[in-house]
Design a protein around this motif. Structure first.
Motif, PDB file in Angstrom:
ATOM      1  N   UNK A 284       0.835  -1.194   0.000  1.00 22.34           N
ATOM      2  CA  UNK A 284       0.000   0.000   0.000  1.00 22.34           C
ATOM      3  C   UNK A 284       0.872   1.247   0.000  1.00 22.34           C
ATOM      4  N   UNK A 285       1.883   1.210   0.833  1.00 24.82           N
ATOM      5  CA  UNK A 285       2.810   2.327   0.938  1.00 24.82           C
ATOM      6  C   UNK A 285       3.566   2.526  -0.385  1.00 24.82           C
ATOM      7  N   UNK A 286       3.928   1.420  -0.991  1.00 26.30           N
ATOM      8  CA  UNK A 286       4.622   1.483  -2.276  1.00 26.30           C
ATOM      9  C   UNK A 286       3.757   2.132  -3.342  1.00 26.30           C
ATOM     10  N   UNK A 287       2.492   1.750  -3.390  1.00 31.05           N
ATOM     11  CA  UNK A 287       1.591   2.320  -4.397  1.00 31.05           C
ATOM     12  C   UNK A 287       1.493   3.835  -4.253  1.00 31.05           C
ATOM     13  N   UNK A 288       1.382   4.273  -3.046  1.00 34.01           N
ATOM     14  CA  UNK A 288       1.313   5.708  -2.816  1.00 34.01           C
ATOM     15  C   UNK A 288       2.558   6.395  -3.347  1.00 34.01           C
TER      16      UNK A 288
END
Lengths: 250, 250
Positions: free
Chosen positions: A161-165
């Motif tokens: 999730x953090x990566x997508x952001x």
DNA sequence: ACAAAAGTGTTATCGCTACACCCATGT
DNA sequence: ACATGGGTGTAGCGATAACACTTTTGT
């Protein structure tokens, strides 16, 4: 000694509990700290997670994130790099801290706080090293993960999730691609990570319009279709864009 | 006991260091854990940080973030809420973890890892409580912060950076505004947090176009200009938008 | 010949920017 | 009357989505 430590706690921390409840300062120094590394690699088809097989209880035989306890005199950022270095021989890989996990019962041996880091590497750069505590290292497609040890599934999901952001604001795709790559590979990477589809023509216009790619002049070879131009990431151009206040957006 | 614990470490963690270096497991359980809370309030003009004045060494007299050590049997998320509750009597305030700090020498008494949380509250909801360890509570404009205790300046900056990122994707502005507010107040808030300026007409169209605001029918009063319509946040509409896959964007 | 992906051009639409303008209130 | 912020309309530009089409390779 106990008494002295408690006094110094009062002086140093000025916190209420020590003075009022007379709880020993040592009661608070019972935590252990670990780092867990979500190491992601991309291989033309899927985004993959580096896991090791646990050789000990609990969760013996299960896959787990590479991780380790942090030494009391060791910085945790460095501990994360150490874990990666013991596995792969990669240098200068950017480890990004994304979340910490401190549930009371998450580890049977005691109160272990773990700090999650992720890093992105090209699978073609990956060279596993012998490591006595990580006999079995493997890549697993992040879309098909089994139940991992501890709370590691949760940790991986949060990392993704953090990566997508972050992907939307910084051109980190390059960290996952080989040095030279085609626009098709790049598009595929973004589609895989963000779980969306892009129109080919529009994707190309957007990416090339950013001026961050350089043609190498070379072409793909041995592909059963028209070979694509190979590009490389122009880091200098990116840095000067950052200076002038620019945001990479998809 | 020592020996037994070490054995169980080997069984449980399966990590190399125990078996090879014969380091006692206790060596790893020497950390303390604390939480530090970046509590932000907005008051029509500026974004403000809640700080307490330290009454003890080190950094005596300096302003510091409210924070505390976490009990070995306490979840850290709950510890963060406890700190806020001891200060304000606010309930159900969302505390968001944003980063952890573990530099070896960051605390003189020992190895203290701190986990940073931030929360957003309307200044008009704020009611400070008596707290023996927080005699002096005050709001400081985040643009004019003095040197804070420990590494708290760094922590605040990271919280603000994290907040800016999140503001663009979630309508958290509402947490900082009174229940009923004008679009002008809302615009001012966003401009303050994001440190940008928006065109009034365009801001309104965008915000109203999202359908997340409800007219209350009321108007501002006692303002030396045309009174603005008062709106309230329609949480239900927001949640149903989330269901259908929507992202709030400015 | 065909499949498969590279690579390009066109058009229509949507959203955003910029700016101009009017409105209601307190001093 | 004027300052101040509330509130609205519109013209033009630019980005983007959708889609059609051509190109080059291996089999």
């Amino acid at each position: 000694m106990e008494e002295k430590k408690e006094n110094s706690l009062e002086k140093v921390l000025g916190h209420q509990f020590s003075a009022f409840y007379k709880i020993s300062i040592d009661k608070f120094f019972q935590f252990a700290l670990s780092v867990d590394c979500v190491i992601l690699g991309y291989n033309e088809e899927s985004l993959n997670l580096l896991v090791i097989e646990r050789g000990a209880q609990p969760h013996i035989g299960k896959m787990a994130l590479p991780g380790d306890l942090v030494y009391p005199s060791e910085d945790m950022d460095l501990a994360a790099e150490r874990v990666l270095n013991e596995l792969t021989d990669l240098e200068d890989v950017n480890m990004t801290q994304f979340h910490s996990y401190g549930q009371v019962d998450r580890h049977p041996i005691g109160r272990v706080i773990t700090v999650g880091y992720y890093s992105l590497i090209s699978v073609d750069q990956f060279e596993p090293l012998a490591s006595s505590w990580a006999d079995n290292v493997s890549w697993l497609n992040v879309k098909k993960l089994p139940k991992l040890a501890f709370d590691h599934n949760e940790i991986v999901q949060e990392a993704l999730r953090s990566l997508k952001e972050r992907v939307r604001l910084q051109p980190i795709g390059f960290e996952l691609l080989p040095k030279e790559f085609t626009l098709g590979q790049m598009q595929n990477l973004y589609e895989t990570v963000l779980e969306v589809k892009f129109d080919k023509a529009n994707f190309r216009k957007k990416i090339l319009g950013m001026g961050l790619l350089e043609e190498t002049g070379k072409l793909q070879s041995d592909v059963p279709h028209r070979p694509g131009k190979l590009y490389s990431f122009n880091k200098k151009a990116y840095e000067s864009l950052l200076q002038t206040g620019y945001t990479f957006e998809l």
